[in-house]
Design a protein around this motif. Sequence first.
Motif, PDB file in Angstrom:
ATOM      1  N   SER A  80       0.865  -1.264   0.149  1.00 19.61           N
ATOM      2  CA  SER A  80      -0.084   0.080  -0.001  1.00 19.61           C
ATOM      3  C   SER A  80       0.531   1.213   0.000  1.00 19.61           C
ATOM      4  CB  SER A  80      -0.935   0.097   1.206  1.00 19.61           C
ATOM      5  OG  SER A  80      -1.362   1.418   1.365  1.00 19.61           O
ATOM      6  N   LEU A  81       0.251   2.208  -0.769  1.00 20.96           N
ATOM      7  CA  LEU A  81       1.052   3.563  -0.778  1.00 20.96           C
ATOM      8  C   LEU A  81       0.542   4.458   0.341  1.00 20.96           C
ATOM      9  CD1 LEU A  81       1.393   4.414  -4.447  1.00 20.96           C
ATOM     10  CD2 LEU A  81       3.035   3.470  -3.128  1.00 20.96           C
ATOM     11  N   ALA A  82      -0.337   4.248   1.491  1.00 30.20           N
ATOM     12  CA  ALA A  82      -0.902   4.894   2.434  1.00 30.20           C
ATOM     13  C   ALA A  82       0.102   5.768   3.247  1.00 30.20           C
ATOM     14  CB  ALA A  82      -1.770   4.092   3.262  1.00 30.20           C
ATOM     15  N   ALA A  83       1.298   4.770   3.658  1.00 31.55           N
ATOM     16  CA  ALA A  83       2.128   5.456   4.402  1.00 31.55           C
ATOM     17  C   ALA A  83       3.049   6.610   3.994  1.00 31.55           C
ATOM     18  CB  ALA A  83       3.262   4.364   5.067  1.00 31.55           C
ATOM     19  N   GLU A  84       3.304   6.296   2.605  1.00 30.90           N
ATOM     20  CA  GLU A  84       4.048   7.288   1.635  1.00 30.90           C
ATOM     21  C   GLU A  84       3.062   8.402   1.548  1.00 30.90           C
ATOM     22  OE1 GLU A  84       5.365   3.502  -0.774  1.00 30.90           O
ATOM     23  OE2 GLU A  84       4.081   3.697   1.122  1.00 30.90           O
ATOM     24  N   ALA A  85       1.911   8.494   1.302  1.00 32.97           N
ATOM     25  CA  ALA A  85       1.114   9.352   1.279  1.00 32.97           C
ATOM     26  C   ALA A  85       0.975  10.386   2.171  1.00 32.97           C
ATOM     27  CB  ALA A  85      -0.649   9.275   0.571  1.00 32.97           C
ATOM     28  N   ARG A  86       0.937   9.751   3.568  1.00 30.25           N
ATOM     29  CA  ARG A  86       1.036  10.451   4.873  1.00 30.25           C
ATOM     30  C   ARG A  86       2.240  11.537   4.900  1.00 30.25           C
ATOM     31  NH1 ARG A  86      -1.599   6.025   6.792  1.00 30.25           N
ATOM     32  NH2 ARG A  86       0.076   4.853   7.606  1.00 30.25           N
TER      33      ARG A  86
END
Length: 731
Positions: free
Chosen positions: A595-601
């Motif tokens: 997932s890219l969720a952590a990168e986006a944050r």
Amino acid sequence: MDSRIPLTRDVVFIGGGHAHALVLRRWGMAPLPGARLTLIDPNPRAPYTGMLPGYVAGHYPREALDIDLVRLARFAGARLVQGRAVGLDRVAQRVTVEGRGEIAYDLLSIDIGITSDMADLPGFSDHGIAAKPLGPFAARWAGFVEDVAQGRTAPQIAVIGAGVAGVELALAMHHRLAQVTDRAPQVVVLDAAKGLQGTGSGTRRALCRAMVKAGVELREDMSPSEVTAQGAVLADGGLIEAGLVVGAAGARPWGWLARTDLPLQDGFIKVDETLRVVDDSNIFAAGDCAHLTHAPRPKAGVYAVRAAPVLYDNLCAGLTGGAMRSYRPQRDFLKLVSLGGKQAVADKGGIGLRLPGMWRWKDWIDRRFMEKFRSLPEMPVPDLPQKVAEGVRAEVSDHPVICGGCGAKVGPGALSDLLESLPHVERPDVIGLPGDDAGVLDLGGQRQVLSTDHLRGFILDPWRMARIAANHALGDVWAMGAEPQAALVNIVLPRMSERLQRRTLAEIMEAAGQVMAGAGAEIIGGHTTQGAEMTLGFTVTGLCEGAPIGVAGARPGDVLILTKPIGTGVILAAEMAGRADGEVVMGALRVMDRSLAAEARALGRAHAMTDVTGFGLAGHVLAICKASGCGAELVLADVPLLDGAGALLADGRRSSLHAANAAYAEALMGMGGDRGAPEYEALFDPQTAGGLLAAMAPEDADAALSALRDEGIAAVRIGRVTDEPPGLTLV
């Protein structure tokens, strides 16, 4: 696969043992139309145990032992599920895979081998290592040899079990350690009874002489009561000092079989002369995990090899209603036992012979077996018709096979020209961001991001395809700084029976649901249809608290950050051609599945951001440059590549979209970089579920990189934004 023939039956193989490997190879050469194959194994490679002593002794490299299950599965037209089977429901006909869920079958075959794990011996699980399964043992052995060679560990080993396998390993380990250290290796073999039982007297004498000559000590009627970090503790309190304690005592069945309702004999699956489980006509078993009720035999790989043709024929018969064959194993077989160095003793019928050339004979037999999987037959490609339209032959010559994933997309030049020609409609609730893949709607002051994406199937596993496709589609939402909100799913399945449709859709929706729920989004509907091949797509929405982040907005002096290595396009292209290493493929799939969720944050303060997908890294950097009116510099040496991608590019492998990406990007690139070099060519490689590319102020970039490191994400600086006209310069 002929798209006119529907899939109607699921054949599931648990384990990549020798019998299954040979069945899959034969299936690739003579497939049965209508059958869908699944191979379940925790590893992308299956070791050939016959060459283990040679590897331990240093005669073979590690890769010489491995059957590449990824390549073999592709050749057989099977999906490979990397996971460990831990349960079986025979009523529902489902296999439970750890961390994955259930997989349905119509016919099931089990070939999982045996283990020499000694979990009941105190301390063994923490300080010892079983000789089987081979994978963990091989890794532990390589580390131990390195520690001995560097002087960090004494060359002291205890082997528990003085059967042929234990003695053969002990001699091989002694031989190898003597090559890497000046200190005399100390190898002790322990057995609770007499050693080398079940061998001919001549073989026993030859092995005992070899142990005496090498200095390997055999202690009979003696077994450890505990294993510690210091070595093997004996029942009388004595200690055999050892930095490595190896379990090689007998053949033990895998524990999960005992938790099923399968009929077992001493923990092994009871099968009849057709290799079917004695009380279940839908399940077969072969190799060391099976007990031949009609002809009990000791555990040996030769029986699995000889059973493979019968297993293949009987699986086909079970699918077509044909007659079953009987498996009649030979009563005895020739055993070639290595003696550490390049010498061997032959054992058959109670007679042991040690003659010149025995090792070469064993080496020839082992290499010939492995060559069956090294050089899988090239399956012929159908010839073009004699008369075709002009340009067809050139197009097919350039792209014999269209890649899956983003490698199947239309080139960036054609798409950008088309978008610019579309009519423009003035709507106050539609916010146009130049160059972005996603749109933004203003719904009463609430900004909503809307995007859609789909992927042509590049692996045969719908569960994993769904996870990657879901993360891929969410990339545009995350790249714009939005929180995922809702999703619609679009599914194209190859032609199959309704029962298989339900099974496949259940796997897809379970996997997609996990990804979407983890991202905070709800799947609210979708569409399905049947077509020539599997295609999965999602339409996704997300909500922005502030202004959305687009590709426009980068400023001179900004740092360019990339959150995932590149190279998925060439790896997937090579895998489709059967030319990619299985470990490389699985490594790429794990990266795509992230997932890219952590990168986006972490990158929330970016001035411009996009996810790197089909147009390649160069194309996406240029998208930021064109929309922002800036130039960019990339430090080629700082661009991370996936393991194996550089070697494949150097070998001339390319995705079918590579050339179009290069033609588009090179028109806006300077002359820097070594054209043709893998690092340069990787810039045009189309990515599937790639990382985020962000342009950030230097101070914000430092904080973001630190936050990503804390999350275990190896994001890197790859360049900077300049005040030059839109274009890309390589440094």
